[in-house]
Write a protein that holds these residues in place. Structure first.
Motif, mmCIF file in Angstrom:
data_model
loop_
_atom_site.group_PDB
_atom_site.id
_atom_site.type_symbol
_atom_site.label_atom_id
_atom_site.label_comp_id
_atom_site.label_asym_id
_atom_site.label_seq_id
_atom_site.Cartn_x
_atom_site.Cartn_y
_atom_site.Cartn_z
ATOM 1 N N SER A 101 0.843 -1.195 0.000
ATOM 2 C CA SER A 101 0.000 0.000 0.000
ATOM 3 C C SER A 101 0.879 1.246 0.000
ATOM 4 O O SER A 101 2.026 1.215 0.462
ATOM 5 C CB SER A 101 -0.913 -0.007 1.228
ATOM 6 O OG SER A 101 -1.543 1.241 1.389
ATOM 7 N N CYS A 104 -0.449 2.632 3.889
ATOM 8 C CA CYS A 104 -0.129 1.778 5.035
ATOM 9 C C CYS A 104 1.214 1.120 4.753
ATOM 10 O O CYS A 104 1.344 0.349 3.791
ATOM 11 C CB CYS A 104 -1.213 0.727 5.251
ATOM 12 S SG CYS A 104 -0.893 -0.378 6.665
ATOM 13 N N ILE A 118 3.556 -1.067 11.813
ATOM 14 C CA ILE A 118 2.638 -0.520 10.811
ATOM 15 C C ILE A 118 2.633 0.998 10.961
ATOM 16 O O ILE A 118 2.398 1.526 12.059
ATOM 17 C CB ILE A 118 1.213 -1.075 10.985
ATOM 18 C CG1 ILE A 118 1.194 -2.582 10.691
ATOM 19 C CG2 ILE A 118 0.226 -0.339 10.085
ATOM 20 C CD1 ILE A 118 -0.172 -3.230 10.894
ATOM 21 N N GLU A 120 0.975 4.468 9.449
ATOM 22 C CA GLU A 120 -0.056 5.129 8.642
ATOM 23 C C GLU A 120 -0.129 6.599 9.044
ATOM 24 O O GLU A 120 0.051 6.932 10.227
ATOM 25 C CB GLU A 120 -1.423 4.470 8.857
ATOM 26 C CG GLU A 120 -1.617 3.214 8.026
ATOM 27 C CD GLU A 120 -3.071 2.749 8.007
ATOM 28 O OE1 GLU A 120 -3.675 2.773 6.923
ATOM 29 O OE2 GLU A 120 -3.596 2.376 9.069
ATOM 30 N N ARG A 125 1.488 3.105 14.131
ATOM 31 C CA ARG A 125 0.144 2.778 14.614
ATOM 32 C C ARG A 125 0.079 1.419 15.317
ATOM 33 O O ARG A 125 -0.799 1.193 16.136
ATOM 34 C CB ARG A 125 -0.840 2.776 13.442
ATOM 35 C CG ARG A 125 -0.875 4.064 12.648
ATOM 36 C CD ARG A 125 -1.511 5.194 13.412
ATOM 37 N NE ARG A 125 -2.915 4.942 13.676
ATOM 38 C CZ ARG A 125 -3.709 5.790 14.351
ATOM 39 N NH1 ARG A 125 -3.221 6.906 14.847
ATOM 40 N NH2 ARG A 125 -4.982 5.500 14.543
ATOM 41 N N GLN A 201 -5.888 -0.274 13.432
ATOM 42 C CA GLN A 201 -4.737 -1.055 12.968
ATOM 43 C C GLN A 201 -4.453 -2.253 13.873
ATOM 44 O O GLN A 201 -3.915 -3.270 13.420
ATOM 45 C CB GLN A 201 -3.487 -0.173 12.891
ATOM 46 C CG GLN A 201 -3.518 0.886 11.806
ATOM 47 C CD GLN A 201 -4.298 2.130 12.216
ATOM 48 O OE1 GLN A 201 -4.738 2.272 13.364
ATOM 49 N NE2 GLN A 201 -4.464 3.049 11.275
ATOM 50 N N TYR A 204 -5.953 -5.339 12.360
ATOM 51 C CA TYR A 204 -5.584 -5.796 11.009
ATOM 52 C C TYR A 204 -5.072 -7.221 11.125
ATOM 53 O O TYR A 204 -4.220 -7.539 11.972
ATOM 54 C CB TYR A 204 -4.504 -4.924 10.388
ATOM 55 C CG TYR A 204 -4.934 -3.534 9.978
ATOM 56 C CD1 TYR A 204 -6.264 -3.125 10.060
ATOM 57 C CD2 TYR A 204 -4.015 -2.616 9.480
ATOM 58 C CE1 TYR A 204 -6.666 -1.859 9.666
ATOM 59 C CE2 TYR A 204 -4.399 -1.347 9.075
ATOM 60 C CZ TYR A 204 -5.714 -0.968 9.177
ATOM 61 O OH TYR A 204 -6.116 0.301 8.790
ATOM 62 N N CYS A 208 -0.933 -4.914 6.800
ATOM 63 C CA CYS A 208 -1.787 -3.739 6.544
ATOM 64 C C CYS A 208 -3.175 -4.116 6.078
ATOM 65 O O CYS A 208 -3.989 -3.246 5.771
ATOM 66 C CB CYS A 208 -1.128 -2.842 5.497
ATOM 67 S SG CYS A 208 0.239 -1.846 6.176
#
Length: 209
Positions: A101, A104, A118, A120, A125, A201, A204, A208
């Motif tokens: 992504s 992300c 991760i 973002e 996050r 997040q 997830y 991502c």
């Protein structure tokens, strides 16, 4: 006249005796006062610290506290990463390989195998540690530990069905406000991964995604 002459020497002797006694009383009073005043001085000297004691102050509680290991995962972050803040400049965590992504992003570090972050909106996050990682929580729990141990230390965590693996696999998620923690329990009832971070997040299921 003879009587007066005889009395005069005795009067002189009496006067001299009285003066002598007065001088002795004054001397003895001064000595008593000096002795009395010396007692507080001696006590004060005993209360004063020695030179070595003054040079060696007692350590503060913060100075004696044991610092957390670099391999300790906290709700606040891991290493130089802090949940809710950008990745610091010069950090060992960086984007490596292709990204799924543009918004992300996955950051990894050679210092932390089997762990990733991760990112973002320019902020960390979530941080995940998986089986194989040497990183552990402050409580000593890490990937590979049993579900029973997790429930013993975190009995209030809420269970939910695993997205890809049948029961007894599950997620155990900390209730309350962010940042929070989530355990991913495998079919063998052991910890496959530990996540710390912010919603959404934290939930997830694959990086991502």
């Amino acid at each position: 006249m003879k009587t007066i002459a005889l009395i005069a020497p005795f009067a002189s002797l009496a006067l001299l005796a009285a003066c002598s006694q007065s001088d002795q009383s004054a001397t003895s009073g001064e000595g008593g006062d000096a002795a009395a005043s010396s007692a507080p001085d001696a006590a004060a000297k005993e209360a004063l610290p020695t030179a070595s004691e003054a040079a060696s102050p007692s350590p503060s509680p913060s100075a004696t506290a044991t610092p957390l290991s670099a391999n300790t995962l906290r709700l606040e972050g891991l290493g130089d990463l802090t949940i809710g803040k950008p990745v610091p400049k010069g950090s060992d965590f960086a984007m490596r390989g292709a990204q799924a992504s543009d918004t992300c992003l996955i950051y990894t570090s050679p210092e932390y195998p089997d762990a990733y972050a991760i990112v973002e909106d320019g902020q960390v996050r979530r941080i995940t540690i998986a089986r194989g990682s040497k990183v552990k929580l402050v409580e000593g729990i890490g990937p590979g530990d049993s579900e029973a141990r997790v429930l013993r230390d975190f009995p209030s965590f809420r269970a939910s069905a695993h997205e890809y693996v049948e029961a007894p696999a599950k997620y155990l998620t900390q209730p309350g406000n962010d940042p929070r923690m989530r355990f991913e329990i495998g079919a063998d009832r052991k910890v496959d991964a530990i996540h710390v971070g912010l919603m959404p997040q934290l939930t997830y299921s694959e990086g991502c995604a």
